[in-house]
Design a protein around this motif. Structure first.
Motif, PDB file in Angstrom:
ATOM      1  N   GLN A 148       0.819  -1.201   0.000  1.00  0.00           N
ATOM      2  CA  GLN A 148       0.000   0.000   0.000  1.00  0.00           C
ATOM      3  C   GLN A 148       0.854   1.253   0.000  1.00  0.00           C
ATOM      4  O   GLN A 148       0.539   2.239  -0.681  1.00  0.00           O
ATOM      5  CB  GLN A 148      -0.924  -0.006   1.220  1.00  0.00           C
ATOM      6  CG  GLN A 148      -1.877   1.185   1.266  1.00  0.00           C
ATOM      7  CD  GLN A 148      -2.854   1.087   2.419  1.00  0.00           C
ATOM      8  OE1 GLN A 148      -2.833   0.140   3.185  1.00  0.00           O
ATOM      9  NE2 GLN A 148      -3.713   2.077   2.551  1.00  0.00           N
TER      10      GLN A 148
ATOM     11  N   SER B  20       3.519   0.805  -3.399  1.00  0.00           N
ATOM     12  CA  SER B  20       2.920   0.396  -4.663  1.00  0.00           C
ATOM     13  C   SER B  20       3.860  -0.564  -5.384  1.00  0.00           C
ATOM     14  O   SER B  20       4.286  -1.557  -4.813  1.00  0.00           O
ATOM     15  CB  SER B  20       2.610   1.630  -5.509  1.00  0.00           C
ATOM     16  OG  SER B  20       1.888   1.273  -6.655  1.00  0.00           O
ATOM     17  N   ASP B  21       4.212  -0.276  -6.633  1.00  0.00           N
ATOM     18  CA  ASP B  21       5.076  -1.170  -7.415  1.00  0.00           C
ATOM     19  C   ASP B  21       6.499  -0.634  -7.533  1.00  0.00           C
ATOM     20  O   ASP B  21       7.241  -1.007  -8.457  1.00  0.00           O
ATOM     21  CB  ASP B  21       4.493  -1.370  -8.818  1.00  0.00           C
ATOM     22  CG  ASP B  21       3.140  -2.051  -8.789  1.00  0.00           C
ATOM     23  OD1 ASP B  21       2.946  -2.922  -7.915  1.00  0.00           O
ATOM     24  OD2 ASP B  21       2.282  -1.705  -9.624  1.00  0.00           O
TER      25      ASP B  21
END
Length: 236
Positions: A210, A213-214
């Protein structure tokens, strides 16, 4: 490999990792305060069939208050916490103790090993996740949550972290969702693109996903132990 452990110095981790040529830096994030509470009314363990403890701080509360657990069922998260509680439980009669690596597994063990009519008191912290209470509640198990310790960020943490060039670390190990909450925003733009984030369990991994992210590769320790951390780091 250079690795940042967002944790108090702990010989169990320091020795295992250093012995395998991993250069570690410890940086404690959290400060924990075990509370003094009134055991009257619903807070009394005598009014419940069992006690759930999800951390060593909950165990410290149990021991500090010399709580009588004779005849009680004890459900524990994590092997280290289970070891502490088992040692304390040895002085009492007719104690049943079960433990699992995480809250989700423990909730399933509680459902399969104890009557649904059992009433439980859960010694938790102010940052406790809702995983275990939600699962038990869905199955009609009565649960009283009692905050017995508080978790906050150490006042010196930001200053201490500013002394490090965090970009040199190939891996950072996060030990709790709270640790992610308190450090993620600061670390997001300072870590190397090749840095791997290691989560001490699925809940911490979810918090990392969260927050970051990526942006980074996230790996999860299969077991919440020094060898579990080592296994992940050695696989990188």
């Amino acid at each position: 490999m250079k690795c940042l452990l967002l944790h108090d110095p702990d010989p169990r981790y320091d020795n295992v990792l250093s012995d395998n040529n991993i250069q570690i830096t410890n940086l404690p994030v959290l400060q924990t305060t075990v509370l003094n509470l009134d055991h009257s009314s619903d807070n009394s363990p005598a009014k419940h069939d069992g006690i759930i403890i999800s951390s060593k701080h909950g165990a410290k509360f149990l021991i500090k208050n010399k709580i009588d657990i004779s005849g009680k069922s004890l459900a524990i998260v994590g092997p280290a916490t289970a070891k502490i509680v088992r040692k304390y439980a040895d002085q009492f009669d007719d104690v049943t103790l079960v433990w699992e690596d995480n809250a989700s597994l423990l909730s399933q063990t509680i459902l399969s090993s104890f009557p649904r009519s059992h009433s439980w008191i859960f010694y938790c912290g102010n940052k406790a996740l809702d995983i275990l209470p939600s699962i038990l509640s869905e199955h009609g198990v009565r649960l009283k949550q009692l905050v017995v310790y508080t978790v906050d960020k150490r006042p010196e943490f930001d200053k201490d972290l500013s002394l490090f060039d965090v970009g040199v670390f190939q891996a950072v190990v996060f030990f709790s969702p709270s640790g992610v909450d308190y450090t993620g925003e600061f670390l997001r733009d300072k870590l190397s693109d090749r840095c791997v984030l290691v989560a001490f369990g699925k809940s911490t991994a979810a918090a990392l996903s969260q927050c970051f992210s990526d942006m980074f590769v996230i790996r999860i320790c299969e077991h919440p132990t020094p060898s579990g951390v080592l296994d992940v780091l050695m696989s990188l």
